[in-house]
Design a protein around this motif. Sequence first.
Motif, PDB file in Angstrom:
ATOM      1  N   UNK A   1       0.831  -1.206   0.000  1.00 26.46           N
ATOM      2  CA  UNK A   1       0.000   0.000   0.000  1.00 26.46           C
ATOM      3  C   UNK A   1       0.864   1.254   0.000  1.00 26.46           C
ATOM      4  N   UNK A   2       1.951   1.185  -0.746  1.00 29.12           N
ATOM      5  CA  UNK A   2       2.935   2.265  -0.825  1.00 29.12           C
ATOM      6  C   UNK A   2       2.315   3.589  -1.257  1.00 29.12           C
ATOM      7  N   UNK A   3       1.502   3.566  -2.295  1.00 26.47           N
ATOM      8  CA  UNK A   3       1.026   4.804  -2.910  1.00 26.47           C
ATOM      9  C   UNK A   3       0.172   5.649  -1.982  1.00 26.47           C
TER      10      UNK A   3
ATOM     11  N   UNK B   1      11.541  -3.248  10.362  1.00 18.73           N
ATOM     12  CA  UNK B   1      11.660  -2.658   9.025  1.00 18.73           C
ATOM     13  C   UNK B   1      12.352  -3.604   8.043  1.00 18.73           C
ATOM     14  N   UNK B   2      13.197  -4.482   8.561  1.00 24.36           N
ATOM     15  CA  UNK B   2      13.897  -5.427   7.672  1.00 24.36           C
ATOM     16  C   UNK B   2      12.917  -6.400   7.027  1.00 24.36           C
TER      17      UNK B   2
ATOM     18  N   UNK C   1      10.665   4.984   1.543  1.00 18.69           N
ATOM     19  CA  UNK C   1      12.021   4.886   0.998  1.00 18.69           C
ATOM     20  C   UNK C   1      12.584   3.474   1.131  1.00 18.69           C
ATOM     21  N   UNK C   2      12.153   2.753   2.169  1.00 17.63           N
ATOM     22  CA  UNK C   2      12.579   1.363   2.311  1.00 17.63           C
ATOM     23  C   UNK C   2      12.132   0.570   1.092  1.00 17.63           C
ATOM     24  N   UNK C   3      10.881   0.756   0.721  1.00 18.01           N
ATOM     25  CA  UNK C   3      10.327   0.059  -0.439  1.00 18.01           C
ATOM     26  C   UNK C   3      11.090   0.446  -1.706  1.00 18.01           C
TER      27      UNK C   3
ATOM     28  N   UNK D   1      19.295  -0.066  -4.793  1.00 14.20           N
ATOM     29  CA  UNK D   1      20.307   0.987  -4.866  1.00 14.20           C
ATOM     30  C   UNK D   1      20.843   1.403  -3.495  1.00 14.20           C
ATOM     31  N   UNK D   2      20.324   0.783  -2.431  1.00 14.94           N
ATOM     32  CA  UNK D   2      20.859   1.043  -1.095  1.00 14.94           C
ATOM     33  C   UNK D   2      20.585  -0.162  -0.204  1.00 14.94           C
TER      34      UNK D   2
END
Length: 464
Positions: free
Chosen positions: A205-207, A254-255, A423-425, A432-433
Motif C-alpha cells: 500500500x505504498x502509494x 523494518x527489515x 524509501x525502504x520500499x 540501490x541502497x
Amino acid sequence: MRLGKKIMAAVTAGVCALSMAACSSGSASSESTDLQYKDIKLGTTGKDIKATIKFFNGRTDMAQDSYPGTTWKQYVAKFNKLYPNITVKVEAGTDYEQSALTRLQGGDWGDIMMIPAVDQSELSNYFLPFGKLEDMSKLVKYVYNKEYKGTVYGIPSDGNALGLVYNKKVFREAGVTELPKTPEEFISALKTIKEKTSATPLYTNYAAGWTMGAWDAYIGTNATGDAKYMSQNLLHTKDPFADPQDGTHAYNVYKILYDAVSEGLTEDDYSTTDWEGSKTKMNNGEIATMALGAWAVGQMKNAGDNPDDVGYMPFPISVDGKQYTASAPNYAFGINKDSGKNNQEASMIFVKWLIEKSNYAYNEGGISVAKNDDRLPEAYEAFADVTFLEDEASLKGEEDLFNNLNSESELGINAGGDARVQAIVEHAANKDQKYDDIVKEWNEKWNAALESEGVDVKYTTVAK
C-alpha cells in the motif's frame, strides 16, 4: 485515519499559543462547566440541557449511509433516545490529521473533535479537562495518552492491538498451517504463498503513503516486549535502529519490509497500489497480508463476499520465545474549552455515552476504553497466547521529549514519517541502497538529536 502525526504538533501548537484569540471557538463563553466525567450519570445528568453540538472527526466512511456498519447518524439516533434535546451535528473530514490541525488553529472546529497531534503541554490551550488522572484512571483505559500534569484532556475513542491483516484462505491454500512468529518464519511463509498461490504475499500500500505508518507502530512493545520502550527507554537510547541479532527491535521490523520487497514478495509495481481497491483484494484472496492496525479488519471484511476469510495475526516477532502486542489508543475525543457551558456539558455527556453505552469500540473492531469492559472483538482470535501491554506514561518532565527528538532528527516515527518508510520500499525494489546503510543513516540522525537535546544516554541497541 489512525494515530496522529506528531511531528507537526509543536509548530501548530506554538502558533496557537502565541495568539489564543485566533484559536478559540466561535461559541466562546466566559462561563465554563465544572462538570467532570466521573460525575456524569447517563440518563440522569443533563436531562434538562438543550444544546446543539458539533462533532468533527475523521471517520468519513461512517458519515455515509452506505457504510455497512453503524453510521454516525445511527449512533446519534440512539443517543437521542436518551437525550432528545441534545442535537449532535457530525462533520467528517478527509486528510483528517492535517485538516484537524488547521481547524484547531482557526477555532472553527466546533465542540468535540478527535484530537490531532498536539503536544501534551499544549492540550490545556484547546481542550476542556475531563477530570483528574487519579479519578479518570479508575474509569478509562489509555488514560495517559492525553494527560498532562495530572489532568486528562482527551479520552480515546477505542484501542487497538497491532498485527497484520491476512487472508486465512490463502494461508490454507499455501499449506501454511501455523502463523509465523519470527521474521524468518514470516518471510518463509510469504515465499510459500508466492509459490503455491496467485495472491500477492505482502501488499505494501505504498502509494497511499499514510498506510506505511503502520510499520512504525510495531517497533515498540511488539518488537521489544517492553511497555516502557516507546515512552521512556527509546528517548535515552543510542543507535535504536541497530541490529540486536536476536530478531527483535526496530531493525527487524523494518527489515521484514525491506526483505519482502527485495525478494519479490510484494506487488509488481509499488507505485500503483490502491488503498480502496486493496480492501476488496484482501477480501477475495488476491492479497495474503497487509501491515495495518486491527481497525482495518472490519473494512476488509465488509469489502466483499468473503468476510470469514479475513483475519488478524500477531506481528511476527518474538521476544525470548513470547509474542507481545502494544494495546494502543486511537484518536481521543476532546472538548473545546471555549465552547459555551451548555455545549461543554452536552459534549461531555455525549462522549461518555460513546465510551460506555454506544458499543462503538466493539462495533468497529476495537478494544473498549471503558475500564469495566474487557471484551475482545472477534478480530483478536489469533492473539490468545499474545501478551497485551499498554504503553506506560512518559517520565515527568519528558512528556514532549519524544516529539522534540522526532522533529530534530526528522525521522517522524509514528508522526508522519511515511516518506521514510516508503524509501525502504524504493531502495529495496531498486536495489540501490542496502538495508544496513538505511538504518545507519537513521541512527546518525537520532544520535545527533539526542546530543542536540542534551539527553542522557542510558541504553544502546547492540547484540546481546
